[in-house]
Design a protein around this motif. Sequence first.
Motif: not given
Length: 480
Positions: A103-104, A109-116
């Motif tokens: 979902q993230l 790209p702004a949500f790359a870290l939470p997704a990772a």
Amino acid sequence: MSSRASTIFTIAGVTVLSGALAYVVYFDYKRRNDIEFRKQLRKDKKRADKAATASKIQGATQFSGNHAEELRAALEKIRAEPLPGTTNDKETYFMSQAGLGEQLCTQGPAFALPAALAFFRALRVYPSPVELIMLYQQSLPPEVFALIMELTNMDVAHRVEGYYNFFPRKSMNVSVKDKGEGKKILVAEKDFEEGDEIYTEEPIVTALDWDLQELGSHCTYCLRLLHKATAITPEGDRINAAYCSKECQIKSEAQHHNLLFSLDPLLPPEVPVGGPIPPKEVRDKAQQKLTEHLKAHKKTMSVLAAKYVSRQITIETSKMVVQPSPAPTDPPRLTEANSPEYGIADHLERLRFVDVSVPENETKLICATFGAALPGLEQSLNEETHATMLGKVSYNAIGVCYSGGRDDRPAFAERPEDQERTRTPYGTSRQIGSGIYLVSAYLGHSCEPVVRPSFTGGTSELHLVAARPIKKGDELTMAY
């Protein structure tokens, strides 16, 4: 996220949900013990690293100081989170974290870290992490995959390089130091007077001398001298096991005895195992052949090695079902509470060993016994890893001797140089059995020792006692 990514995560979820427990245990054992297997994992990981570097986001793999610190802080937070214990809980956790990451990713790209971070959490409970990393590489946006690899690299470095920061736990009043040339020694972390108890340590596995095992005179688990009126003697046991208490019987059976010498199922029937369980007749025959082999050779080290591998397997399989806390398969706590998760193979891997010869057919007999209990477990051992295991227990086993020891140990027909010996200041001929003590294994030998092992409780619990005044920083040595 692409439809291919969604398909891949569906496949990953099915892999978790399939309950291929034998492969999970096999993979974990090989990852911890097989040198060639670990080399292959490193090769796979290097390919993944190269893929991340080759992508068009070279800037994302080289973080600024602030980015690196942000990742370290996030990793520390994740490490502090408790992991689910049962298979069902792991399945739920994996699917929720993978779904959150998906979902993230759709948010850009702004949500790359939470997704990772979500995908990294899913990776922590996946039975085959390298396989999942390959799936991530094929399906995730490059910037997310690069972050996952950076987190993985940090986590591995923290785990491997920081081992002796956590082992042994500080309450044991000792630490492991490097003496040079790769030799590790045990040193005192405080002053002690002669007669002071430095620490107590439970063995990870024990084995009675064969004559006492066959006699049924001592507890098969804790090695306590038995009283006939109160001893628990399971009828028809293959090795004449006897126990001083129900607690010892439960622990012994859960940790290794059921796998090696009993027909009781390794897992409850409601847990799927990814294949048919062999008939009881097959398991009975495999165990009978192994038992006959062990009795014929009367090698305590072979029993210790078989029990050690069995205990590693049962620690993993116990995670697949709901267990009481503490569970009978739980190993002694040897590291700090905030340490990474280290298994008993991680501890054994760091110990020294001697070159030994494996008795003929022994590896095949143990593997056949494992595979007859759960399909796939026969791959848990091979000639090379078995030889290494035997070499480690042979070098590090400590003889258990209490109440002055005994003087009725049978003489063996072997040449003196071929006879088994353990670390004991009392002489192997006076011991009743042997144990593997993962902290005390770092004690060096000296003809002028500063400590001595004591078994004052009449069991295999080791009490390390100062033989003379000790200053903080002194190396701890015993005679053997």
